[in-house]
Design a protein around this motif. Sequence first.
Motif, PDB file in Angstrom:
ATOM      1  N   LYS A   1     120.118 -44.781 -37.903  1.00 44.62           N
ATOM      2  CA  LYS A   1     120.817 -43.622 -38.502  1.00 44.62           C
ATOM      3  C   LYS A   1     122.296 -43.666 -38.165  1.00 44.62           C
ATOM      4  CE  LYS A   1     117.150 -40.274 -39.004  1.00 44.62           C
ATOM      5  NZ  LYS A   1     116.101 -40.357 -37.965  1.00 44.62           N
ATOM      6  N   ALA A   2     122.605 -43.995 -36.900  1.00 42.05           N
ATOM      7  CA  ALA A   2     124.014 -44.046 -36.489  1.00 42.05           C
ATOM      8  C   ALA A   2     124.757 -45.074 -37.336  1.00 42.05           C
ATOM      9  CB  ALA A   2     124.125 -44.390 -35.004  1.00 42.05           C
ATOM     10  N   PHE A   3     124.133 -46.223 -37.533  1.00 37.93           N
ATOM     11  CA  PHE A   3     124.812 -47.246 -38.336  1.00 37.93           C
ATOM     12  C   PHE A   3     124.939 -46.808 -39.795  1.00 37.93           C
ATOM     13  CE2 PHE A   3     125.048 -51.025 -41.002  1.00 37.93           C
ATOM     14  CZ  PHE A   3     126.270 -51.500 -40.549  1.00 37.93           C
ATOM     15  N   ALA A   4     123.874 -46.182 -40.312  1.00 36.95           N
ATOM     16  CA  ALA A   4     123.926 -45.725 -41.709  1.00 36.95           C
ATOM     17  C   ALA A   4     125.060 -44.720 -41.904  1.00 36.95           C
ATOM     18  CB  ALA A   4     122.588 -45.115 -42.107  1.00 36.95           C
ATOM     19  N   GLY A   5     125.339 -43.924 -40.870  1.00 33.86           N
ATOM     20  CA  GLY A   5     126.442 -42.955 -40.955  1.00 33.86           C
ATOM     21  C   GLY A   5     127.779 -43.674 -41.115  1.00 33.86           C
ATOM     22  N   VAL A   6     127.964 -44.744 -40.360  1.00 33.73           N
ATOM     23  CA  VAL A   6     129.218 -45.502 -40.435  1.00 33.73           C
ATOM     24  C   VAL A   6     129.331 -46.177 -41.803  1.00 33.73           C
ATOM     25  CG1 VAL A   6     130.549 -47.382 -39.414  1.00 33.73           C
ATOM     26  CG2 VAL A   6     129.083 -45.964 -37.947  1.00 33.73           C
ATOM     27  N   GLU A   7     128.241 -46.828 -42.172  1.00 33.76           N
ATOM     28  CA  GLU A   7     128.212 -47.573 -43.426  1.00 33.76           C
ATOM     29  C   GLU A   7     128.387 -46.622 -44.624  1.00 33.76           C
ATOM     30  OE1 GLU A   7     124.309 -48.845 -44.220  1.00 33.76           O
ATOM     31  OE2 GLU A   7     124.925 -50.848 -44.827  1.00 33.76           O
ATOM     32  N   GLY A   8     127.734 -45.439 -44.525  1.00 33.63           N
ATOM     33  CA  GLY A   8     127.813 -44.448 -45.606  1.00 33.63           C
ATOM     34  C   GLY A   8     129.256 -44.025 -45.830  1.00 33.63           C
ATOM     35  N   PHE A   9     129.987 -43.840 -44.738  1.00 31.97           N
ATOM     36  CA  PHE A   9     131.398 -43.461 -44.869  1.00 31.97           C
ATOM     37  C   PHE A   9     132.166 -44.551 -45.627  1.00 31.97           C
ATOM     38  CE2 PHE A   9     135.698 -44.065 -43.110  1.00 31.97           C
ATOM     39  CZ  PHE A   9     136.315 -42.984 -43.738  1.00 31.97           C
ATOM     40  N   LEU A  10     131.939 -45.812 -45.226  1.00 30.30           N
ATOM     41  CA  LEU A  10     132.667 -46.906 -45.889  1.00 30.30           C
ATOM     42  C   LEU A  10     132.322 -46.972 -47.379  1.00 30.30           C
ATOM     43  CD1 LEU A  10     132.504 -49.797 -43.243  1.00 30.30           C
ATOM     44  CD2 LEU A  10     134.340 -48.152 -43.663  1.00 30.30           C
ATOM     45  N   HIS A  11     131.036 -46.768 -47.706  1.00 27.28           N
ATOM     46  CA  HIS A  11     130.655 -46.821 -49.120  1.00 27.28           C
ATOM     47  C   HIS A  11     131.248 -45.642 -49.895  1.00 27.28           C
ATOM     48  CE1 HIS A  11     128.305 -50.411 -49.223  1.00 27.28           C
ATOM     49  NE2 HIS A  11     127.485 -50.013 -48.253  1.00 27.28           N
ATOM     50  N   ARG A  12     131.306 -44.486 -49.261  1.00 25.56           N
ATOM     51  CA  ARG A  12     131.893 -43.329 -49.960  1.00 25.56           C
ATOM     52  C   ARG A  12     133.369 -43.594 -50.263  1.00 25.56           C
ATOM     53  NH1 ARG A  12     128.460 -40.581 -46.650  1.00 25.56           N
ATOM     54  NH2 ARG A  12     130.000 -40.056 -45.071  1.00 25.56           N
ATOM     55  N   VAL A  13     134.059 -44.182 -49.288  1.00 24.53           N
ATOM     56  CA  VAL A  13     135.475 -44.501 -49.522  1.00 24.53           C
ATOM     57  C   VAL A  13     135.581 -45.535 -50.638  1.00 24.53           C
ATOM     58  CG1 VAL A  13     137.543 -45.538 -48.514  1.00 24.53           C
ATOM     59  CG2 VAL A  13     136.202 -43.905 -47.181  1.00 24.53           C
ATOM     60  N   ALA A  14     134.706 -46.537 -50.593  1.00 21.15           N
ATOM     61  CA  ALA A  14     134.761 -47.579 -51.639  1.00 21.15           C
ATOM     62  C   ALA A  14     134.531 -46.955 -53.014  1.00 21.15           C
ATOM     63  CB  ALA A  14     133.725 -48.653 -51.345  1.00 21.15           C
ATOM     64  N   ASP A  15     133.577 -45.995 -53.089  1.00 21.89           N
ATOM     65  CA  ASP A  15     133.278 -45.353 -54.372  1.00 21.89           C
ATOM     66  C   ASP A  15     134.452 -44.532 -54.892  1.00 21.89           C
ATOM     67  OD1 ASP A  15     130.819 -46.424 -54.307  1.00 21.89           O
ATOM     68  OD2 ASP A  15     129.766 -44.603 -53.655  1.00 21.89           O
ATOM     69  N   ARG A  16     135.096 -43.807 -53.971  1.00 24.63           N
ATOM     70  CA  ARG A  16     136.100 -42.846 -54.440  1.00 24.63           C
ATOM     71  C   ARG A  16     137.504 -43.410 -54.474  1.00 24.63           C
ATOM     72  NH1 ARG A  16     134.750 -37.534 -51.124  1.00 24.63           N
ATOM     73  NH2 ARG A  16     132.637 -38.223 -50.676  1.00 24.63           N
ATOM     74  N   VAL A  17     137.783 -44.343 -53.540  1.00 24.31           N
ATOM     75  CA  VAL A  17     139.166 -44.793 -53.418  1.00 24.31           C
ATOM     76  C   VAL A  17     139.329 -46.226 -53.901  1.00 24.31           C
ATOM     77  CG1 VAL A  17     141.104 -44.986 -51.801  1.00 24.31           C
ATOM     78  CG2 VAL A  17     139.365 -43.242 -51.433  1.00 24.31           C
ATOM     79  N   GLY A  18     138.247 -46.988 -53.876  1.00 22.90           N
ATOM     80  CA  GLY A  18     138.339 -48.402 -54.259  1.00 22.90           C
ATOM     81  C   GLY A  18     138.052 -49.287 -53.053  1.00 22.90           C
ATOM     82  N   ALA A  19     138.160 -50.602 -53.253  1.00 22.88           N
ATOM     83  CA  ALA A  19     137.758 -51.585 -52.229  1.00 22.88           C
ATOM     84  C   ALA A  19     138.367 -51.253 -50.865  1.00 22.88           C
ATOM     85  CB  ALA A  19     138.190 -52.963 -52.665  1.00 22.88           C
TER      86      ALA A  19
END
Length: 463
Positions: A312-330
């Motif tokens: 879960k802790a890792f998914a939280g970190v990864e989820g943040f990175l994916h959200r940024v990728a989705d909204r802001v780009g690579a």
Amino acid sequence: MSLHLYDTASRTVRPFEPLRPGVVTLYNCGATVQWFPHIGHLRGAGIVYDVLRRWLVHSGYEVVHVRNVTDIDDKILNKAAEAGRPWWEWATTHERAFSDAYDTLGCLRPSIEPRATGHIPQIIGMIAELIEAGKAYAAAGDVYFAVRSDDEYGFLSGQRLDEMQQGESEGAGKKDAADFTMWKAAKPGEPSWDSPWGPGRPGWHIECSAMARNYLGRAFDIHGGGLDLIFPHHENEAAQSHGVGDPFANFWMHSHWVTMAGEKMSKSLGNVLSVPAITEHTRPVALRYYLISVHYRSSIEFSRKALDDAAKAFAGVEGFLHRVADRVGAVGTAELPAPFVEAMDDDLGVPRALAVVHDRVRVGNAALASGDHAAAAAEAAVIRSMLAVLGLDPFVAPWVDAGSDDSLHAATDRLIAQLLADRAAARAAKDFATADAIRKTLAQAGFAIEDTVDGPVWSVNPE
Ligand SMILES: Nc1ncnc2c1ncn2[C@@H]1O[C@H](COP(=O)(O)OP(=O)(O)OP(=O)(O)O)[C@@H](O)[C@H]1O
Ligand SMILES: [Zn+2]
């Protein structure tokens, strides 16, 4: 602070300097390939040294990494015989299982993985040198190392000669119970190689002395392994190499156990968990995160709850990175923050380094929630760079997966956007049953929907 490592020989954390500027020579003892690997092996022979190697590379060194394969040994011969299979097939089968498991957990492949049986000439040559130097003797086809010929014997393990157990069966020609075997005379039906002392096969310790010298030279920087290797294996490797005048390892690193109910995970106790058994329910990247999240000199008491928490802790970190990728780009990369570098330089302080990662995720999430895309992107770049050094970057192999496939992601985006639009329309029409049914459908499919200042955003729930 520059890199400092705990050195078992001096029992201190001391500054690390390579013997040759710019290049680090690293040898860690690999598996005796008698059976399938458990996650203890993966920590002690794989991940700990993989993190070390990545940190050295990040610090600007070229790393020459050797991890041996012990492919001839009593245990291999006995197990192969019980199974009615050729010993070499048995060893190869299990060597491949280890390779698969290291790959699954994202360990970089060593520069070379030499097998004991591929180095018989080097082994025989070193034994002959030791006999010549008066450090070893042959008796009835066996060759023993004369432990009392080495004044420094015990420097690594602190073992006293009169209390010592080599843990090997008594050979007929052994002059002193403290001596250990370097060459074993052939027994009927066993594989053997010709030697000046008659046909036989190498003992365990000599292979590492001979192969370390062959690939890394007479002196090299770091020698690693699990705690149980300090004695007799590493003490004996050092005695042999010092006996022929090789300075051998400059630093000795030993990693602690994976335990279950307080006991070392071990084939003989039967309390083992394999990588395939765990990856049935937990992603490999989460298992890697779990195995590095405890300092390498502390034991990890395995529990499903701790593994799930780590996932879960890792998914939280990864989820943040994916959200940024989705909204802001690579997501880009950036310089590592000083507290992260300090933690890693302090004897590979991964737990403290991960705490820095989580602090930055909190800052990044706050930026995202307030709509500050530039700040969120900057945090994401720093976080991604920290993860990369730990072998956890979700945007590169082996972790990048179908979930981040662009076309699949875009199609999922469109589908969810349509469902969310339907839900909004149902709510507007006060048709709450339909709105609720859509929410349930998304949740059951494993999607989490978060309402943000940029509108609703989806992510995949960790298992
Ligand atoms: N439970 C464990 N936790 C961490 N490291 C381990 C564990 N078991 C083995 N290792 C390490 O894995 C490496 C390869 O070990 P090796 O092939 O000698 O296995 P082993 O110690 O005989 O395993 P087992 O005890 O299961 O028979 C060594 O560095 C050893 O210290
Ligand atoms: Zn070894």
